[in-house]
Write a protein that holds these residues in place. Sequence first.
Motif, mmCIF file in Angstrom:
data_model
loop_
_atom_site.group_PDB
_atom_site.id
_atom_site.type_symbol
_atom_site.label_atom_id
_atom_site.label_comp_id
_atom_site.label_asym_id
_atom_site.label_seq_id
_atom_site.Cartn_x
_atom_site.Cartn_y
_atom_site.Cartn_z
ATOM 1 N N GLY A 238 11.310 -0.095 -3.976
ATOM 2 C CA GLY A 238 10.226 0.808 -3.621
ATOM 3 C C GLY A 238 9.794 0.782 -2.166
ATOM 4 O O GLY A 238 8.735 1.302 -1.820
ATOM 5 N N LYS A 239 10.632 0.171 -1.307
ATOM 6 C CA LYS A 239 10.303 0.101 0.121
ATOM 7 C C LYS A 239 11.541 0.421 0.947
ATOM 8 O O LYS A 239 12.667 0.310 0.464
ATOM 9 C CB LYS A 239 9.790 -1.299 0.479
ATOM 10 N N THR B 82 8.205 9.932 -3.505
ATOM 11 C CA THR B 82 8.209 8.527 -3.115
ATOM 12 C C THR B 82 8.892 8.355 -1.763
ATOM 13 O O THR B 82 8.407 7.634 -0.893
ATOM 14 C CB THR B 82 8.930 7.667 -4.176
ATOM 15 N N ARG C 107 6.621 9.732 0.972
ATOM 16 C CA ARG C 107 5.476 8.843 1.197
ATOM 17 C C ARG C 107 5.885 7.664 2.081
ATOM 18 O O ARG C 107 5.181 7.322 3.040
ATOM 19 C CB ARG C 107 4.929 8.336 -0.140
ATOM 20 N N LEU C 108 7.033 7.057 1.796
ATOM 21 C CA LEU C 108 7.507 5.928 2.611
ATOM 22 C C LEU C 108 7.813 6.364 4.041
ATOM 23 O O LEU C 108 7.482 5.659 4.999
ATOM 24 C CB LEU C 108 8.751 5.306 1.981
ATOM 25 N N GLU D 177 18.758 1.997 -4.267
ATOM 26 C CA GLU D 177 18.037 2.580 -5.380
ATOM 27 C C GLU D 177 18.867 3.718 -5.965
ATOM 28 O O GLU D 177 19.617 4.384 -5.261
ATOM 29 C CB GLU D 177 16.696 3.151 -4.896
ATOM 30 N N VAL E 261 15.358 8.291 -7.476
ATOM 31 C CA VAL E 261 14.132 8.100 -6.700
ATOM 32 C C VAL E 261 13.560 9.483 -6.417
ATOM 33 O O VAL E 261 14.270 10.388 -5.979
ATOM 34 C CB VAL E 261 14.412 7.350 -5.375
ATOM 35 N N GLU E 262 12.287 9.642 -6.694
ATOM 36 C CA GLU E 262 11.664 10.946 -6.503
ATOM 37 C C GLU E 262 11.412 11.221 -5.027
ATOM 38 O O GLU E 262 11.043 10.316 -4.280
ATOM 39 C CB GLU E 262 10.357 11.011 -7.284
#
Length: 148
Positions: free
Chosen positions: A136-137, A35, A38-39, A27, A31-32
């Motif tokens: 996103g993962k 985020t 959270r992951l 990514e 990427v913030e």
Amino acid sequence: MKAVSIIGLFLALTAAGTVQAQENTMEPSTVEIGTVQRLVDLHFDLWNDTDPQHWRDKFSQVYTPDIIVADYAGMARGYDSVAQLLQRVQGQHAGFVFSPQAATWNHGLGRVTWGYGPDRQPALVRGEDIFTIRDGKLASLHVFIEKP
């Protein structure tokens, strides 16, 4: 026939626009951190969950289907293999939980340090995960354990 150097050929092709940069599989650095965090939080919630029935639902929220987790004992690839690794780690260390610090992100690579141990010694084992994110993962985790 005139010999053409590799460098000359590369420069000629670049000038003609036929050579493209290799696509980055990680990514972008945009990427913030929210985020990322959270992951990482979901990842450690999963690794602290002792009920294998919960794992399947959580895996698809946190990891890409081809997730790679590499630690000192080997490499797990995909949900089934990671589930086996998780079961091994929890089986060898009953009552231990992970206590992660805040994650950091630097141009496509993330890092989180953590402690692992029972309630009375939450940092009995110390280590860090270096990770990547795709779609996103979490796509890969390389686990480093501090040796005393």
